[in-house]
Enzyme design. Structure first.
Site, mmCIF file in Angstrom:
data_model
loop_
_atom_site.group_PDB
_atom_site.id
_atom_site.type_symbol
_atom_site.label_atom_id
_atom_site.label_comp_id
_atom_site.label_asym_id
_atom_site.label_seq_id
_atom_site.Cartn_x
_atom_site.Cartn_y
_atom_site.Cartn_z
ATOM 1 N N GLY A 70 0.831 -1.209 0.000
ATOM 2 C CA GLY A 70 0.000 0.000 0.000
ATOM 3 C C GLY A 70 0.857 1.246 0.000
ATOM 4 O O GLY A 70 0.684 2.144 -0.837
ATOM 5 N N GLY A 90 7.201 -8.362 -16.729
ATOM 6 C CA GLY A 90 8.620 -8.186 -16.433
ATOM 7 C C GLY A 90 9.311 -7.365 -17.512
ATOM 8 O O GLY A 90 8.804 -6.315 -17.927
ATOM 9 N N ASP A 117 4.986 -2.748 -7.757
ATOM 10 C CA ASP A 117 4.286 -1.690 -7.015
ATOM 11 C C ASP A 117 4.452 -0.341 -7.719
ATOM 12 O O ASP A 117 3.512 0.457 -7.777
ATOM 13 C CB ASP A 117 4.826 -1.586 -5.579
ATOM 14 C CG ASP A 117 4.398 -2.768 -4.717
ATOM 15 O OD1 ASP A 117 3.409 -3.428 -5.059
ATOM 16 O OD2 ASP A 117 5.074 -3.012 -3.701
ATOM 17 N N GLY A 168 16.422 -1.739 -3.680
ATOM 18 C CA GLY A 168 15.366 -1.467 -2.690
ATOM 19 C C GLY A 168 13.991 -1.372 -3.303
ATOM 20 O O GLY A 168 13.833 -1.426 -4.521
HETATM 21 P P1 ADP Z 1 6.272 -8.325 -10.340
HETATM 22 O O1 ADP Z 1 7.573 -7.755 -9.871
HETATM 23 O O2 ADP Z 1 5.085 -7.858 -9.548
HETATM 24 O O3 ADP Z 1 6.296 -9.821 -10.561
HETATM 25 P P2 ADP Z 1 6.878 -7.727 -13.122
HETATM 26 O O4 ADP Z 1 8.117 -8.545 -12.980
HETATM 27 O O5 ADP Z 1 5.961 -8.067 -14.243
HETATM 28 O O6 ADP Z 1 6.017 -7.686 -11.779
HETATM 29 O O7 ADP Z 1 7.342 -6.208 -13.253
HETATM 30 C C1 ADP Z 1 6.432 -5.144 -13.180
HETATM 31 C C2 ADP Z 1 6.764 -4.114 -14.236
HETATM 32 O O8 ADP Z 1 8.056 -3.565 -13.982
HETATM 33 C C3 ADP Z 1 6.798 -4.660 -15.658
HETATM 34 O O9 ADP Z 1 5.533 -4.573 -16.275
HETATM 35 C C4 ADP Z 1 7.797 -3.712 -16.319
HETATM 36 O O10 ADP Z 1 7.139 -2.539 -16.720
HETATM 37 C C5 ADP Z 1 8.763 -3.384 -15.200
HETATM 38 N N1 ADP Z 1 9.926 -4.289 -15.230
HETATM 39 C C6 ADP Z 1 10.163 -5.351 -14.418
HETATM 40 N N2 ADP Z 1 11.317 -5.958 -14.745
HETATM 41 C C7 ADP Z 1 11.839 -5.279 -15.781
HETATM 42 C C8 ADP Z 1 13.023 -5.385 -16.582
HETATM 43 N N3 ADP Z 1 13.905 -6.365 -16.386
HETATM 44 N N4 ADP Z 1 13.205 -4.504 -17.585
HETATM 45 C C9 ADP Z 1 12.319 -3.510 -17.827
HETATM 46 N N5 ADP Z 1 11.188 -3.344 -17.110
HETATM 47 C C10 ADP Z 1 10.942 -4.204 -16.095
#
Ligand code: ADP
Length: 289
Positions: A41, A204, A235, A268
């Protein structure tokens, strides 16, 4: 500027690093210790604020030494804390042990977050005055449901990030306008999500995808960055998306992907949430390409 009410968790992470974790009954010397403010949150509230929204945080801290530090983190970021409750007992904490092999063990104590029940009239007012209500699942589900029902009745968009993932009663899903999930959550909740009008799936490094009420599909590619630590990327994505939801899904996805990618370039969770100017600069570069 969008107005956002976050009804969610705030906690202090107590992070210990140790070469080898102790056996039951054993004492070992740790190598390092850090207090890291967090909670989905709180992190999403700060991310939405940094992405340009006006944000009020509805949540609870305890009556311990962490309460002041947690409140300060929000107010220093410019998040409204007039609806931050102080309850008897401990603030929410996560006791995290990171060993020499990089393996984590985590004990979460919900503390004050677990006592976020029965919304007050003032809290309901804050939700009604917002454009978007943002919730996650680190406070009691009944409170999420009450907040969502009230928001819906008042014309506030209900955005849910169902994390940590768990199955929810259908009555909760019935109140959700926008769900934000990662791939794992998306698979686990596929059936429930099929009834949600707007679903955003984060992918990701590959960015994020959107599915609208008429089956309309959109996606935004990952923003190329040098990754240092992906903690907090989800987040940050969610907060930035909420801050720009009123500009439509295409623009909101671009903000989410840009802010989320930038969050991976620093160590972090809350400390890595990018500032508005940085997000704008990278957005302008990406659009110009
Ligand atoms: P979570 O951490 O909740 O599993 P994700 O891994 O999908 O979620 O990451 C959330 C968002 O952060 C992605 O949609 C992307 O926009 C960004 N992100 C995460 N990892 C990367 C990366 N290696 N390169 C570029 N953007 C990233």
């Amino acid at each position: 500027m969008a107005r956002i009410a976050v009804v969610g968790s705030i906690n202090m992470d107590l992070v210990t690093t140790v070469g080898r974790r102790p056996q039951p009954g054993e004492t070992v010397s740790g190598e390092g210790f850090a207090l890291v403010p967090g909670g989905k949150g709180s992190n999403q509230a700060i991310a939405a604020r940094r992405a340009g929204a006006e944000v009020d945080f509805v949540g609870a801290v305890g009556d311990d030494v962490f309460a002041t530090a947690l409140r300060d983190v929000l107010s220093e970021a410019g998040v409204g804390v007039s609806r931050l409750r102080v309850v008897d007992g401990p603030s929410g904490i996560a006791a995290i042990v990171v060993d020499g092999g990089g393996e984590n063990t985590i004990i979460v104590v919900a503390g004050a977050n677990g006592r976020m029940t029965e919304l007050t009239a003032a809290e309901r007012q804050t939700i009604a005055a917002a454009d978007v209500l943002m919730c996650q699942l680190e406070i009691p589900v009944e409170t999420v449901l009450a907040a969502a029902r009230h928001a819906r009745a008042q014309g506030t968009v209900v955005m849910l990030n169902p994390s940590p993932v768990r199955d929810l009663p259908a009555e909760v899903w019935a109140e959700v306008d926008v769900a934000v999930v990662n791939e794992g959550e998306g698979e686990r909740l596929a059936e429930s999500l099929s009834a949600v009008p707007h679903v955003i799936t984060t992918l990701g490094a590959a960015g994020a995808a959107y599915r609208g009420p008429d089956g309309e599909q959109l996606s935004h590619p990952g923003v190329p960055v040098t990754v240092v630590d992906t903690t907090g990327a989800g987040d940050t994505f969610t907060g930035a998306l909420a801050a720009h939801w009123h500009e439509g899904p295409r623009t909101a996805l671009a903000w989410g992907c840009t802010a989320g990618a930038l969050a991976t370039t620093k160590l972090g969770a809350s400390a890595s949430i990018p500032e508005l100017a940085e997000i704008r600069r990278v957005l302008a570069e990406t659009v110009g390409r």
